[in-house]
Design an enzyme around this catalytic site. Structure first.
Site, PDB file in Angstrom:
ATOM      1  N   HIS A 196       0.824  -1.206   0.000  1.00 31.67           N
ATOM      2  CA  HIS A 196       0.000   0.000   0.000  1.00 31.67           C
ATOM      3  C   HIS A 196       0.865   1.266   0.000  1.00 31.67           C
ATOM      4  O   HIS A 196       0.576   2.245  -0.693  1.00 31.67           O
ATOM      5  CB  HIS A 196      -0.932  -0.038   1.214  1.00 31.67           C
ATOM      6  CG  HIS A 196      -1.658   1.236   1.479  1.00 31.67           C
ATOM      7  ND1 HIS A 196      -1.271   2.118   2.468  1.00 31.67           N
ATOM      8  CD2 HIS A 196      -2.728   1.800   0.859  1.00 31.67           C
ATOM      9  CE1 HIS A 196      -2.093   3.154   2.459  1.00 31.67           C
ATOM     10  NE2 HIS A 196      -2.981   2.997   1.502  1.00 31.67           N
ATOM     11  N   GLU A 205       2.135   1.843  -3.381  1.00 33.88           N
ATOM     12  CA  GLU A 205       1.060   2.423  -4.205  1.00 33.88           C
ATOM     13  C   GLU A 205       1.064   3.956  -4.064  1.00 33.88           C
ATOM     14  O   GLU A 205       1.034   4.685  -5.057  1.00 33.88           O
ATOM     15  CB  GLU A 205      -0.291   1.839  -3.755  1.00 33.88           C
ATOM     16  CG  GLU A 205      -1.516   2.477  -4.392  1.00 33.88           C
ATOM     17  CD  GLU A 205      -2.613   2.782  -3.368  1.00 33.88           C
ATOM     18  OE1 GLU A 205      -2.933   3.969  -3.200  1.00 33.88           O
ATOM     19  OE2 GLU A 205      -3.132   1.835  -2.731  1.00 33.88           O
ATOM     20  N   HIS A 206       1.119   4.442  -2.824  1.00 32.80           N
ATOM     21  CA  HIS A 206       1.156   5.892  -2.616  1.00 32.80           C
ATOM     22  C   HIS A 206       2.380   6.513  -3.284  1.00 32.80           C
ATOM     23  O   HIS A 206       2.295   7.538  -3.941  1.00 32.80           O
ATOM     24  CB  HIS A 206       1.245   6.199  -1.113  1.00 32.80           C
ATOM     25  CG  HIS A 206      -0.083   6.313  -0.438  1.00 32.80           C
ATOM     26  ND1 HIS A 206      -0.474   7.452   0.219  1.00 32.80           N
ATOM     27  CD2 HIS A 206      -1.099   5.432  -0.310  1.00 32.80           C
ATOM     28  CE1 HIS A 206      -1.679   7.269   0.733  1.00 32.80           C
ATOM     29  NE2 HIS A 206      -2.079   6.050   0.433  1.00 32.80           N
ATOM     30  N   GLU A 225      -4.152   8.188   7.381  1.00 38.32           N
ATOM     31  CA  GLU A 225      -5.065   7.233   6.731  1.00 38.32           C
ATOM     32  C   GLU A 225      -5.349   6.067   7.682  1.00 38.32           C
ATOM     33  O   GLU A 225      -6.497   5.641   7.844  1.00 38.32           O
ATOM     34  CB  GLU A 225      -4.455   6.734   5.415  1.00 38.32           C
ATOM     35  CG  GLU A 225      -5.414   5.860   4.610  1.00 38.32           C
ATOM     36  CD  GLU A 225      -4.836   5.374   3.279  1.00 38.32           C
ATOM     37  OE1 GLU A 225      -3.659   5.655   2.999  1.00 38.32           O
ATOM     38  OE2 GLU A 225      -5.567   4.701   2.530  1.00 38.32           O
TER      39      GLU A 225
END
Lengths: 432, 429
Positions: free
Chosen positions: B67, B70-71, B142
């Site tokens: 993840h 991905e960012h 997040e």
């Protein structure tokens, strides 16, 4: 761009959109009335009760079975606030029979079922069935309570309550929890009769259909009360809006990991105004997209938040900013957000920001109308605002906005209320 | 170029596997404004133990790295790729699941330009120590946002209950602690291993010309060089078929308790058509047992044990599988008792042809409805393809199923010892 035909029948406006894009036919029935303290909860409950049984299918189970038999047709009712209106939307979507291996005439049956949901509810002793009302009261109460559990929605609700304290817009679209139990089946049924007699009704039918056929079906299936009023003109909304002398700041504390910062602005501009398009562009440059000032400055430059965005309510003419931050960063975040607004008032908008925003709005509208519900929502704006804009006009309107227009709007936009849901004792000292 | 026509659905899918192993699919959607494209790697949060490309030793990487990667891919030397898309009138996004990471855009103009941006940004990583550090603040927020979300907590809590070892039980975003350990070097190592074109699928759906788009992608890829494709070695510990924990209660600041009940799949090793049949069967079983038109749903709703948030689902892939059902409830313990009895009772009866037929019709209708959505098609097609299934087989497979197929999953999947429960309850003050 969109083949939209509008037909006023006795008591209902039928909007047909003929298109071969979809594998289903969508029905969207919009029932509109001004939101008010007296009826808000009843109206919410009504939307629950209507989808729980009809004369022919007098329980939720029977109604749902009938839908399943129609190749899993969907039926749902929900509520929304559009400006000072509380709108019930009853939506049904049914497979286009040409894609089914054994073609069955589902469309006519679906039409009939939808009309029954609105006009022939399940009754007992001349009022709504007691056990349905009882069950749906419980569901509605749970729905109202669940807002508290979703901190983003909760903060938004609290902001509206504080900001519009003395205006009907503060009302929650699901009504008041305390009132739910006091409503009797009789009262609810009386109110229902008012609704089908007086409320403005718009039916959107979207799919591989023929307008003439749909009009015939509405005439055949929708039998309204004889005294149904034909008043389909939208009331002129009360445009006197509060002038702001000082910003209201409200803090609340809860045991949460992340603070929720919500800020409400008055814009003195709504869908029917000429500078509506400039306001759309304002919101886009300010916080509507990932290139917007809020995202870049709050998230990308300062790493203060995962989200920092603004959204615009077209009919109330409000801009709402929201961001999830560390409690300790409150002052800093508010300062940055206010600065972005100042920048816009001072005309500090780059060509890139300006052009990107217009391109993104354009893209967003075209994407929205690819979806049947999105399309009906875009068209329904006209009904709510009493305007008559085509989608082409809408897009041309955005195109013709100048930077000066945006600056002018930015100067009108005024911060009214800040609501901050603080985390309790969880200040970020974990230095990551 | 290959082509497959789905007559009943009136759709034609074009595809090609390029020399470097990238699989490209194009579905023409006439009449739509929007073009939607996803570029997806078969790499997600569960792939935390593997042999890096070109190395002999296997590594274990920090939780949340897929993840995080991905960012980070969105950031380039010249700035943020989001901005490039929005200059071109497109909106971009990305998401990470248990076993895939997808990058996507949607646009109503300049399809090729945006497609180039998509392919190039995913294929040109740029990580520095400084930008990696900066991202930790954003992802930290997040993670906190999800920590405050009771629906996410109860969903994940249930998965944690089920698994002893399988990394599906690790939160996709990791924790603030685990992401603190991420460095640019580990990011590059994961990138090199999992972002090889042969591990990826590009899917484009919209009002485009398939031939033209495929040529365009080919041209883009022919200008780049990649390492030889090599099979990816991933390691998973043996996972017992039993659940790790039968119940868990999480206390939070909520008014309404939430309760989910899960059944862990004992043998989640299926692939292809077999997996599709199994998934559809479990979903049919759930629909028959707890769908809105079922007597059970009616009873639970009438007793006030469930409301409109009640839902259910089954998912299986890559060594894990589970069904889950539940939602908001005032009486979580009572709900558990009733649901588990209902499941047992249902297993005793034989599946009625009528309710089987109704459930199947409903599912077919729902599937047709989802084909209106370009997002659904691209995302689900890719998910299916990674599991060797074809999305467009769903209707024929539904049509081939029999009531006794459901009978079988009822007995094998919904076992008492495979059941676990997770609740979110109001924190006592």
């Amino acid at each position: 761009m969109v083949n939209h035909e509008k037909t006023d029948l006795h008591g209902i406006t039928v909007h047909t959109i003929e298109t071969k894009k979809y594998k289903t036919t969508s029905f969207i029935l919009q029932i509109k009335e001004t939101i008010n303290e007296k009826n808000v909860t009843k109206r919410a409950l009504l939307s629950y009760v209507l989808q729980s049984g009809t004369k022919d299918f007098p329980s939720s189970k029977e109604l749902r079975s009938a839908l399943d038999d129609l190749y899993g047709a969907t039926l749902n009712a929900d509520l929304s606030k559009k400006g000072e209106n509380q709108v019930i939307s009853i939506r049904m979507e049914v497979a286009n029979e040409k894609f089914l291996s054994n073609s069955e005439p589902v469309l006519d049956k679906a039409f009939h079922l939808l009309s029954q949901v609105l006009l022939a509810p399940a009754l007992e002793n001349g009022v709504f069935k007691e056990n349905i009302v009882k069950k749906e009261k419980r569901s509605l109460k749970q729905q109202i309570e669940s807002i508290f559990d979703d901190k983003m929605r909760y903060a938004n609700k609290r902001l509206l309550e504080e900001m519009y304290e003395s205006e009907p817009y503060h009302l929650n679209v699901y009504g008041n929890e305390n009132e739910v139990d006091t409503i009797t089946s009789k009262e609810l049924f009386d109110y229902y009769q008012e609704v089908i007699t007086n409320d403005r009704l718009d039916l959107y039918v979207i799919g591989d259909i023929s307008t003439n056929e749909m009009i015939e079906k509405v005439k055949k299936h929708f039998c309204f009360p004889e005294n149904r009023s034909e008043a389909t003109v939208t009331d002129e909304q009360n445009r006197e809006e509060k002038k702001i002398t000082e910003v209201k700041e409200i803090f609340e504390e809860q045991d949460v990991q992340q603070g929720k910062l919500h800020m409400g602005y008055r814009t003195y501009t709504t869908y029917s105004d000429d500078d509506y398009f400039a306001l759309q562009v304002f919101n886009g440059v300010f916080g509507g997209f990932s290139h917007s000032k809020l995202f870049i400055n709050v998230r990308e430059k300062e790493s203060l938040a995962y989200y920092a965005a603004s959204r615009f309510e077209s009919h109330k003419g409000a801009v709402f900013v929201m961001s999830g931050i560390e409690t300790a960063n409150y002052e800093k975040a508010v300062k940055i957000i206010k600065e972005q607004h100042e920048e816009m008032k001072n005309g500090n908008i780059t060509d890139a920001e300006f052009e990107q925003t217009k391109a993104m709005i354009n893209n967003q509208v075209l994407e929205t109308i690819d979806h049947p519900i999105g399309l009906s929502e875009v068209l329904y704006h006209n009904v709510v605002a009493g305007t008559n804009r085509t989608i082409e006009e809408w897009m041309d309107g955005i195109e013709s906005v100048t930077k000066e227009d945006v600056v002018k709007v930015a100067k009108k936009v005024t911060l009214d209320t800040i609501f901050f849901l603080k985390g309790a004792g969880t200040n970020g000292n974990e230095n990551i | 170029m290959g082509m497959k026509t789905f007559e009943q659905l009136d759709e034609t899918l074009h595809f090609e596997e390029l020399e470097n192993g990238l699989k490209v699919y194009v579905l023409e959607k006439k009449g739509f404004n929007k073009t939607y494209a996803t570029f997806t790697t078969h790499y997600g949060s569960v792939d935390n133990h593997f042999k890096p490309l070109g190395k002999n030793e296997d590594v274990k990487v920090p939780d949340g790295i897929a993840h995080f990667l991905e960012h980070k891919l969105f950031e380039k030397e010249h700035g943020d790729v989001f901005q490039d898309f929005s200059k071109q009138g497109a909106s971009a996004n990305a998401f990470t699941t248990f076993n895939r990471t997808a990058y996507l855009f949607s646009t109503t103009s300049d399809v090729k330009k945006n497609l180039t941006t998509l392919i190039d940004f995913v294929q040109e990583p740029y990580f520095t120590e400084k930008t990696v550090e900066k991202e930790k603040g954003i992802i930290g927020q997040e993670i906190r946002m999800y920590d405050d979300n009771p629906d996410w907590r109860v969903y994940f809590g249930l998965i944690e209950n089920m698994y002893h070892h399988h990394p599906v039980k690790i939160d996709i975003a990791g924790t603030e602690k685990s992401i603190a350990k991420i460095t640019k070097d580990t990011l590059y190592e994961c990138y090199e291993t999992f972002y090889h074109p042969s591990n990826m699928i590009l899917f484009i759906v919209g009002p485009v010309n398939a031939q033209d788009i495929l040529e365009f992608v080919k041209e883009n890829q022919s200008q780049k060089s990649f390492k030889e494709k090599a099979p990816i070695e991933r390691f998973f510990e043996d996972e017992p078929s039993s659940v790790a924990k039968t119940e868990k209660i999480i206390e939070m600041t909520v008014q309404t308790p939430k309760c989910y009940i899960g059944f862990k799949e004992a043998a989640p090793t299926r692939k292809g058509k077999e997996l599709m049949r199994h998934e559809l069967c479990v979903n049919l079983a759930l629909e028959m047992m707890f769908g809105k038109s079922s007597p059970n749903y009616e009873a639970l709703y009438e007793e006030g044990l469930i409301d409109q948030t009640f839902s259910f689902d089954y998912t299986e892939e890559n060594g894990f599988g589970f069904s889950m059902l539940g939602g908001d409830t005032q009486s979580p313990d009572e709900l558990v008792k009733r649901v588990s009895n209902m499941v047992e009772d249902f297993k005793q009866e034989s599946v009625s042809a009528d309710s089987f037929e109704r459930a199947r019709k409903k599912k077919i209708g729902a599937f047709l409805r989802s084909l209106n959505s370009p997002e659904f098609i691209a995302n689900q097609f890719t998910r299916y393809a990674f599991n060797e299934m074809d999305l467009f087989d769903v209707i024929p497979v539904f049509e081939s199923l029999q009531a006794n197929d459901v009978e079988e999953v009822l007995q094998n999947h919904f076992k008492k010892d495979a059941m676990t429960v997770c609740q979110v309850r109001k924190k006592k003050s």
